[in-house]
Design a protein around this motif. Structure first.
Motif, PDB file in Angstrom:
ATOM      1  N   UNK A 335       0.831  -1.209   0.000  1.00 23.72           N
ATOM      2  CA  UNK A 335       0.000   0.000   0.000  1.00 23.72           C
ATOM      3  C   UNK A 335       0.863   1.255   0.000  1.00 23.72           C
ATOM      4  N   UNK A 336       1.915   1.262   0.822  1.00 19.80           N
ATOM      5  CA  UNK A 336       2.810   2.417   0.868  1.00 19.80           C
ATOM      6  C   UNK A 336       3.518   2.615  -0.467  1.00 19.80           C
ATOM      7  N   UNK A 337       3.941   1.533  -1.085  1.00 21.74           N
ATOM      8  CA  UNK A 337       4.609   1.638  -2.389  1.00 21.74           C
ATOM      9  C   UNK A 337       3.632   2.100  -3.465  1.00 21.74           C
ATOM     10  N   UNK A 338       2.350   1.679  -3.364  1.00 23.51           N
ATOM     11  CA  UNK A 338       1.345   2.090  -4.346  1.00 23.51           C
ATOM     12  C   UNK A 338       1.002   3.561  -4.226  1.00 23.51           C
ATOM     13  N   UNK A 339       1.146   4.119  -3.004  1.00 28.41           N
ATOM     14  CA  UNK A 339       0.824   5.537  -2.785  1.00 28.41           C
ATOM     15  C   UNK A 339       1.964   6.469  -3.168  1.00 28.41           C
ATOM     16  N   UNK A 340       3.123   5.931  -3.487  1.00 30.34           N
ATOM     17  CA  UNK A 340       4.272   6.770  -3.808  1.00 30.34           C
ATOM     18  C   UNK A 340       4.020   7.768  -4.934  1.00 30.34           C
ATOM     19  N   UNK A 341       3.348   7.389  -6.030  1.00 28.83           N
ATOM     20  CA  UNK A 341       3.173   8.359  -7.121  1.00 28.83           C
ATOM     21  C   UNK A 341       2.343   9.580  -6.738  1.00 28.83           C
ATOM     22  N   UNK A 342       1.509   9.463  -5.695  1.00 36.05           N
ATOM     23  CA  UNK A 342       0.630  10.569  -5.280  1.00 36.05           C
ATOM     24  C   UNK A 342       1.257  11.227  -4.054  1.00 36.05           C
TER      25      UNK A 342
END
Length: 517
Positions: A335-342
């Motif tokens: 989840x943390x890695x998925x939120x990186x672009x935002x």
């Protein structure tokens, strides 16, 4: 921004301590110490998100270093700044735990004596016995042997301090902090695990009806008064009561006094606007409780998967169960890695996770009180908490904060180690199409080149000694077990009283009047 955040933290600490401290037994020096210690705990817990943000901010999303961070010297300066931040805050925690808080505690215990100089002397004598434990632990730091193998214990300590000023200072400080973190681990297993279950369930279940509690209290008072009248009727003709009846009469009188105080508190609670506001916010509390229990279950599942991953794919107990990269899917890490672009959602989430651990720990301590094994030392109650209890609370929180970094690393190992950093990987193309290579962007992991990804300073502190990592690993399993037990106990318990913890049998009438006014 840092000044504004610090101001908010100090203001919160002042409100929190003033809410729980006893007005009757309040002491200026203990109040200031408690506020400062709590503020240090919260500020230290905020250092991990800052550490992750700084190592991530050095690079662009495409994996290249930003212009100002292209130089190794610049990156080293930033890393040293974060390292000095850890040195400073951790040193302050050691000072508070071993010197300042014990001194204030012992001084308050001795302050009833008339001779203030004698009180101060006794407090200093008792306090100085504690740092000897710290010096004893430091002699076990695995540094290079002293030049003289036949050195005395004091010469070994002198050599140790010389090493602290050299490049080996990181190892020595890491050993000292890790030793304290073991105590913090026990506090996390006890208080944080229970707080993660009791906080959301209390919000969902709410409190009992005041009208029903007042009716029940009135019925109990009538029953006790009836029993007292029956006992007094036995001696109406002048005959003395037996020893057993006298003890029963004393117990009933004490119980009746508690019920009278309980009735006064219920009457006051019914008139306060806080009760009406709490009823209006009931739907919000239920939603918040459901959210917190879902977060707690997410942490439970993530920590279980992380520990299982280490058990299956690490090098074993002799290496501290260290694993490079994640073999099993870790929900929170993904989840943390998925939120990186935002930007900056991943940093906001890691900050929320850190604060969540701190506040659930505070909830656990508040609900359980301060215990030493099976002996209950102090209770934490609004406007009734003794200064010694507040000092213990802040000391426990300081120790919990030390272990929080490892807990968060266990939840999201890859993210805590590298943040949102990416790097460029050169891949050779098909030789039939020409001899050239292309660069692809990858998320930083253990396979990345050392000069392409910067490891957080927190990770270096956590994994300096393998035997501490091994103990922390088994501590995570204990945390999971205690959380399940706390969840079952919290589910089986009924609704809390609206005046929970305000009236106890050992309260005096003076303390009761203090609260009422």
């Amino acid at each position: 921004i840092a000044a504004a955040v610090t101001t908010v933290i100090v203001a919160f600490c002042w409100i929190y301590i003033r809410k729980y401290q006893s007005r009757q037994e309040s002491e200026v020096i203990s109040t200031i110490t408690a506020i400062c210690a709590l503020a240090i705990a919260l500020i230290t817990s905020a250092l991990l998100p800052v550490d992750i943000f700084l190592v991530s901010f050095m690079k662009y999303p495409n994996g290249t270093y930003k212009e100002w961070a292209a130089s190794n010297e610049t990156r080293q300066q930033i890393e040293d700044t974060v390292l000095y931040g850890y040195y400073t805050l951790y040193s302050i925690i050691v000072f508070c735990v071993f010197l300042w808080i014990p001194f204030v505690y012992f001084y308050y215990e001795e302050k009833d004596e008339d001779n203030s100089n004698k009180c101060l002397k006794k407090a200093v004598e008792r306090t100085l016995a504690i740092p000897q434990i710290c010096l004893f632990l430091l002699t076990f730091v695995p540094l290079e042997s002293p030049p003289n193998q036949n050195s005395t214990q004091w010469e070994k300590v002198q050599y140790l301090f010389e090493e602290l000023g050299s490049s080996h200072g990181l190892a020595a400080l890491s050993f000292s902090i890790s030793s304290l973190t073991l105590i913090g681990m026990l506090a996390v297993i006890t208080y944080t695990a229970y707080g993660m279950s009791v906080l959301p369930l209390n919000l969902i279940k709410g409190t009992r009806s005041i009208l029903y509690e007042r009716l029940e209290n009135t019925e109990d008072m009538e029953e006790v008064e009836h029993q007292i009248d029956k006992l007094k009727a036995k001696c109406a003709d002048g005959r003395p009561l037996s020893m057993r009846d006298q003890r029963n009469l004393q117990d009933l009188d004490a119980k009746l006094q508690v019920l009278h105080r309980r009735g006064r508190h219920l009457e006051i609670a019914e008139r306060t606007c806080c009760n009406k506001v709490g009823s209006a916010l009931r739907p919000m509390k239920i939603l918040l409780g459901v959210f917190f229990i879902l977060v707690a279950l997410l942490f439970f599942i993530t920590l279980f998967i992380s520990n299982l991953d280490k058990a299956l794919h690490s090098a074993g107990i002799s290496t501290g169960f260290i694993i490079f990269g994640t073999k099993l899917i870790n929900p929170l890490n993904e989840l943390l890695l998925a939120l990186q672009p935002v930007f900056p959602l991943d940093y906001v989430l890691i900050t929320i996770i850190t604060m969540y651990f701190v506040f659930t720990s505070m909830a656990g301590i508040r609900n359980m009180g301060i215990w030493f094994f099976w002996i209950r030392l102090y209770k934490i109650r609004p406007q009734r908490t003794r200064p010694q209890a507040l000092l213990f609370l802040c000391m426990i929180l300081l120790l919990i904060v030390l272990h929080t970094s490892y807990m968060i690393y266990s939840l999201a190992p890859q993210y805590v180690m590298y943040g949102s950093q990416k790097y460029l990987l050169q891949v050779r193309s098909d030789p039939s199409q020409g001899n050239y290579s292309t660069a692809i962007t990858k998320i930083c992991d253990a396979d990345a080149p050392e000069d392409q990804c910067t490891v957080t300073r927190s990770y270096l502190f956590l994994h300096k000694f393998w035997f501490f990592s091994t103990i922390y690993y088994f501590g995570n399993w204990a945390f999971l077990v205690v959380f399940l037990i706390g969840l079952v106990v919290s589910c089986c318990k009924g609704k809390k009283s609206v005046i929970e913890g305000e009236v106890d049998a050992d309260d005096s009438d003076v303390s009761d009047d203090e609260y009422v006014h």
